[in-house]
Scaffold this active site. Structure first.
Site, mmCIF file in Angstrom:
data_model
loop_
_atom_site.group_PDB
_atom_site.id
_atom_site.type_symbol
_atom_site.label_atom_id
_atom_site.label_comp_id
_atom_site.label_asym_id
_atom_site.label_seq_id
_atom_site.Cartn_x
_atom_site.Cartn_y
_atom_site.Cartn_z
ATOM 1 N N ARG A 16 36.707 18.778 35.710
ATOM 2 C CA ARG A 16 37.636 19.973 35.220
ATOM 3 C C ARG A 16 38.590 20.249 36.160
ATOM 4 O O ARG A 16 39.837 20.675 35.875
ATOM 5 C CB ARG A 16 36.754 21.020 34.997
ATOM 6 N N ARG A 155 45.435 11.088 32.550
ATOM 7 C CA ARG A 155 44.868 12.322 31.954
ATOM 8 C C ARG A 155 43.981 11.965 30.819
ATOM 9 O O ARG A 155 42.778 12.430 30.644
ATOM 10 C CB ARG A 155 45.799 13.566 31.569
ATOM 11 N N LYS A 166 29.000 13.824 30.542
ATOM 12 C CA LYS A 166 28.332 14.296 29.254
ATOM 13 C C LYS A 166 26.975 13.665 28.862
ATOM 14 O O LYS A 166 25.911 14.172 28.559
ATOM 15 C CB LYS A 166 29.378 14.715 28.280
ATOM 16 N N ASN A 194 33.947 20.750 22.783
ATOM 17 C CA ASN A 194 33.871 22.246 22.974
ATOM 18 C C ASN A 194 35.080 22.799 22.723
ATOM 19 O O ASN A 194 35.958 23.027 23.291
ATOM 20 C CB ASN A 194 33.590 22.497 24.477
ATOM 21 N N GLU A 198 38.654 23.809 24.710
ATOM 22 C CA GLU A 198 39.821 23.687 24.058
ATOM 23 C C GLU A 198 40.937 24.753 23.895
ATOM 24 O O GLU A 198 42.183 24.709 24.200
ATOM 25 C CB GLU A 198 39.728 22.647 22.987
ATOM 26 N N THR A 247 42.485 12.042 24.122
ATOM 27 C CA THR A 247 41.283 11.918 25.081
ATOM 28 C C THR A 247 39.980 11.648 24.249
ATOM 29 O O THR A 247 38.929 10.909 24.966
ATOM 30 C CB THR A 247 41.304 13.193 25.795
ATOM 31 N N GLU A 251 36.797 9.003 24.837
ATOM 32 C CA GLU A 251 35.411 9.372 25.046
ATOM 33 C C GLU A 251 34.397 8.566 24.082
ATOM 34 O O GLU A 251 33.566 8.172 24.480
ATOM 35 C CB GLU A 251 35.532 10.782 24.942
#
Length: 261
Positions: A16, A155, A166, A194, A198, A247, A251
């Protein structure tokens, strides 16, 4: 995040911090690009011919980006696990300096969605960000475009590290394994998401864009006014419509390849 720390330990907290730093990089890159006009010829395929590369049929931006990435490849930029070139890897030269040893954090994969990043950036971001005319600063515009694109790519592809962190969570790992085996992309995405994080991200981006978009006086003061150097709503929209969804796409794609055979 320091990939040369000699450890495979990753945490969402460390990730983060890196993602928040990249927010600053992206906002400042957009501010730099916004000082030049749209300059449509930069994005027209086949408009120019290049000495020594006459068969290249892409746009001026694509040529500029490819040549930049060739130089970066020579100094091993794309050996780093968080860097992904827009140029196909077989067109890039080998490094001219010794390789570095990176800890193996991610499962080997070839996921690269830079083509999608290029598409939304050229079609949606640049026309909304810049004045819709031509100031003939093509080299300057392309230089800023390259900075924006590389920051956005880093990013978005960081999603692989977020997904890995995770997945390693003992509480949720059995669920991830179940959904991966079932090839249930929707369930994987829901488990990854989450909403609170966001929402906080979008609020933080808006505040940053408001502050970074101001001119600061010699006394160190600034006043929020309408003369911002960047469209604040555009920054929020960039993340909401493209960065966050892409993103998640990275993932999910990574996790679907995560299990051993």
């Amino acid at each position: 995040m320091n990939f040369l720390s000699g450890t495979e330990d990753i945490s969402l907290g460390k990730l983060r911090d890196t993602l928040i730093r990249l927010e600053d990089t992206i906002i400042f890159a957009l501010i730099e690009r916004a000082q030049f006009s749209h300059n449509e010829p930069v994005y027209k395929a086949g408009l120019y011919k290049y000495k020594g590369c006459e068969d290249f049929e892409g746009s001026f931006l694509e040529y500029f980006l490819q040549e930049s990435e060739k130089l970066h490849a020579k100094v091993r930029r794309y050996q780093s696990p968080d860097e992904y070139p827009f140029t196909e890897r077989h067109l890039l030269p080998d490094p001219i300096i010794p390789a570095l040893e990176y800890p193996q954090i991610l499962k080997p994969n070839d996921i690269n969605i830079n083509a999608k990043i290029m598409e939304f950036y050229v079609k949606h971001i640049v026309p909304s960000l810049c004045a819709m005319d031509d100031d003939q600063n093509y080299g300057s515009a392309a230089t800023r475009d390259v900075t924006c694109l590389q920051a956005l790519s880093q990013r978005i592809h960081y999603g692989k590290f977020v997904a890995e962190a995770k997945f390693r969570d003992p509480k949720n790992q059995p669920k991830y394994i179940e959904y991966i085996k079932a090839r249930d992309s929707k369930a994987i995405e829901e488990l990854l998401t989450n909403k609170k994080v966001e929402e906080d991200l979008l609020k933080r981006l808006k505040r940053k864009a408001l502050i970074y978009g101001q001119d600061i006086t010699e006394a160190g003061d600034f006043t929020l006014d309408a003369n911002l150097k960047i469209n604040v709503d555009l920054v929020v929209e960039l993340y909401e419509k493209w960065v966050i969804p892409l993103t998640k796409e990275v993932e999910v794609a990574y996790l679907l390849e995560r299990l051993d055979n």
